[in-house]
Motif scaffolding. Sequence first.
Motif, PDB file in Angstrom:
ATOM      1  N   GLU A   1       0.707  -1.112   0.115  1.00  0.00           N
ATOM      2  CA  GLU A   1      -0.075  -0.120   0.058  1.00  0.00           C
ATOM      3  C   GLU A   1       1.017   1.230   0.180  1.00  0.00           C
ATOM      4  O   GLU A   1       1.821   1.156   0.852  1.00  0.00           O
ATOM      5  N   LEU A   2       0.810   2.267  -0.898  1.00  0.00           N
ATOM      6  CA  LEU A   2       1.443   3.572  -1.062  1.00  0.00           C
ATOM      7  C   LEU A   2       0.342   4.591  -1.600  1.00  0.00           C
ATOM      8  O   LEU A   2      -0.475   4.235  -2.470  1.00  0.00           O
ATOM      9  N   GLU A   3       0.537   5.551  -1.034  1.00  0.00           N
ATOM     10  CA  GLU A   3      -0.378   6.911  -1.578  1.00  0.00           C
ATOM     11  C   GLU A   3      -0.013   6.878  -2.687  1.00  0.00           C
ATOM     12  O   GLU A   3       1.256   6.706  -3.270  1.00  0.00           O
ATOM     13  N   PRO A   4      -0.798   7.712  -3.732  1.00  0.00           N
ATOM     14  CA  PRO A   4      -0.361   7.996  -5.430  1.00  0.00           C
ATOM     15  C   PRO A   4       0.912   8.520  -5.519  1.00  0.00           C
ATOM     16  O   PRO A   4       1.756   8.108  -6.317  1.00  0.00           O
ATOM     17  N   GLU A   5       1.220   9.646  -4.695  1.00  0.00           N
ATOM     18  CA  GLU A   5       2.574  10.092  -5.054  1.00  0.00           C
ATOM     19  C   GLU A   5       3.734   9.333  -4.750  1.00  0.00           C
ATOM     20  O   GLU A   5       4.606   9.465  -5.327  1.00  0.00           O
ATOM     21  N   ARG A   6       3.695   8.574  -3.732  1.00  0.00           N
ATOM     22  CA  ARG A   6       4.889   7.679  -3.275  1.00  0.00           C
ATOM     23  C   ARG A   6       4.798   6.485  -4.441  1.00  0.00           C
ATOM     24  O   ARG A   6       5.778   5.939  -4.827  1.00  0.00           O
ATOM     25  N   GLY A   7       3.538   6.171  -4.893  1.00  0.00           N
ATOM     26  CA  GLY A   7       3.567   5.118  -5.789  1.00  0.00           C
ATOM     27  C   GLY A   7       4.454   5.373  -7.235  1.00  0.00           C
ATOM     28  O   GLY A   7       4.927   4.750  -7.566  1.00  0.00           O
ATOM     29  N   ILE A   8       3.726   6.611  -7.575  1.00  0.00           N
ATOM     30  CA  ILE A   8       4.381   7.176  -8.560  1.00  0.00           C
ATOM     31  C   ILE A   8       5.922   7.515  -8.595  1.00  0.00           C
ATOM     32  O   ILE A   8       6.722   6.905  -9.613  1.00  0.00           O
ATOM     33  N   ALA A   9       6.356   7.910  -7.455  1.00  0.00           N
ATOM     34  CA  ALA A   9       7.741   8.097  -7.210  1.00  0.00           C
ATOM     35  C   ALA A   9       8.632   6.742  -7.432  1.00  0.00           C
ATOM     36  O   ALA A   9       9.543   6.741  -7.780  1.00  0.00           O
TER      37      ALA A   9
ATOM     38  N   LEU B   1       4.686  -1.448 -11.232  1.00  0.00           N
ATOM     39  CA  LEU B   1       3.457  -0.851 -11.488  1.00  0.00           C
ATOM     40  C   LEU B   1       2.857  -0.014 -10.311  1.00  0.00           C
ATOM     41  O   LEU B   1       2.957  -0.430  -9.143  1.00  0.00           O
ATOM     42  N   ALA B   2       2.103   1.037 -10.323  1.00  0.00           N
ATOM     43  CA  ALA B   2       1.353   1.535  -9.276  1.00  0.00           C
ATOM     44  C   ALA B   2       0.042   2.018  -9.817  1.00  0.00           C
ATOM     45  O   ALA B   2      -0.287   2.721 -10.834  1.00  0.00           O
ATOM     46  N   VAL B   3      -1.065   1.707  -8.954  1.00  0.00           N
ATOM     47  CA  VAL B   3      -2.457   2.087  -8.946  1.00  0.00           C
ATOM     48  C   VAL B   3      -2.681   3.342  -8.243  1.00  0.00           C
ATOM     49  O   VAL B   3      -2.445   3.555  -7.025  1.00  0.00           O
TER      50      VAL B   3
ATOM     51  N   GLU C   1      -2.071  14.901   2.080  1.00  0.00           N
ATOM     52  CA  GLU C   1      -2.206  13.863   0.864  1.00  0.00           C
ATOM     53  C   GLU C   1      -3.110  14.353  -0.093  1.00  0.00           C
ATOM     54  O   GLU C   1      -3.934  15.216   0.019  1.00  0.00           O
ATOM     55  N   PHE C   2      -2.898  13.816  -1.453  1.00  0.00           N
ATOM     56  CA  PHE C   2      -3.555  14.412  -2.426  1.00  0.00           C
ATOM     57  C   PHE C   2      -5.212  14.203  -2.269  1.00  0.00           C
ATOM     58  O   PHE C   2      -5.644  15.452  -2.830  1.00  0.00           O
TER      59      PHE C   2
END
Length: 300
Positions: free
Chosen positions: A127-135, A144-146, A204-205
Amino acid sequence: MLNLERLRTLDALARHGSVSGAAEGLHVTTSAVSQQLAKLEREVGQRLLAKNGRGVRLTDAGRLLAEHAARILSQVELAQSDLEAQRGQVVGELRLSAFPTAARGLFPLALATLRREHPALRLRSCELEPERGIAGVVRGDLDLAVVLDWYNKPMPLPDGLVKAPVLDDPAEVAMPAGHPLAGRGEVDLGEFAEDEWITWGEGEFCHEWLMFTLRSRGIEPIVGHRAAETHTQLGLVQAGLGVCIVPLLGRRPVPDGVVMVPLQQRVRRHVYVVWRADADRRPSIRAAVRALQDAGARIG
């Protein structure tokens, strides 16, 4: 001859900015990072690192080699993608992340499908928040990141990434059953100017989106409580402590005493999956995207 793993270690240090960050990204110890970098310095015959307070910084030679390392590793990724594409088999390891409600709502369906259809594929998810997933995808820590953005606030996407839609996720307002608007067929955000909001964490976004959206309606939000998880937010609503925005994904079950009412604005999140363009031909990437989209279609 430059060693690929040592170049990968230097690249991780350049991206993360510290030995500890590089170690975490590579899933090794800080000692292992230091040893690899010391060997790389001996191989090139130049200082690549210099002390910077309690940490380190790259020297001019270190920055130059790190730039080359990033390009070399990208070419290696392309080569691996082409070889996988030629072989046409979904194998190897795939590292994925998703924000919490997507991890709950999408991953059980999608990852179970991938495991059943491609037993040689090793799956690693978090589990990661979107910004951390993209990074993480940009750095190469993830394949991959959702992630998500909102209908009126897009999520910036760095160059070099590709994205595909997974589902559109409608959102409603959750309120206590005794709230004056609980019996309505739909509501307007402007009607909650005096309510306390239960929202996501500062910075958070999704929290920033809610503040932006309410203020664009002339409402200065009253934030009473913050919680990352949807079900924690709903528990606070159930206790009569405020109202919150709840998307469909990951919502169920709705607790007793909480009423969901649609918004006149037809508020939606756009959920999509991102990956690096240089990995676009990997069969495992394509299989995972299909599985996520199929799971999204079943939910939506």
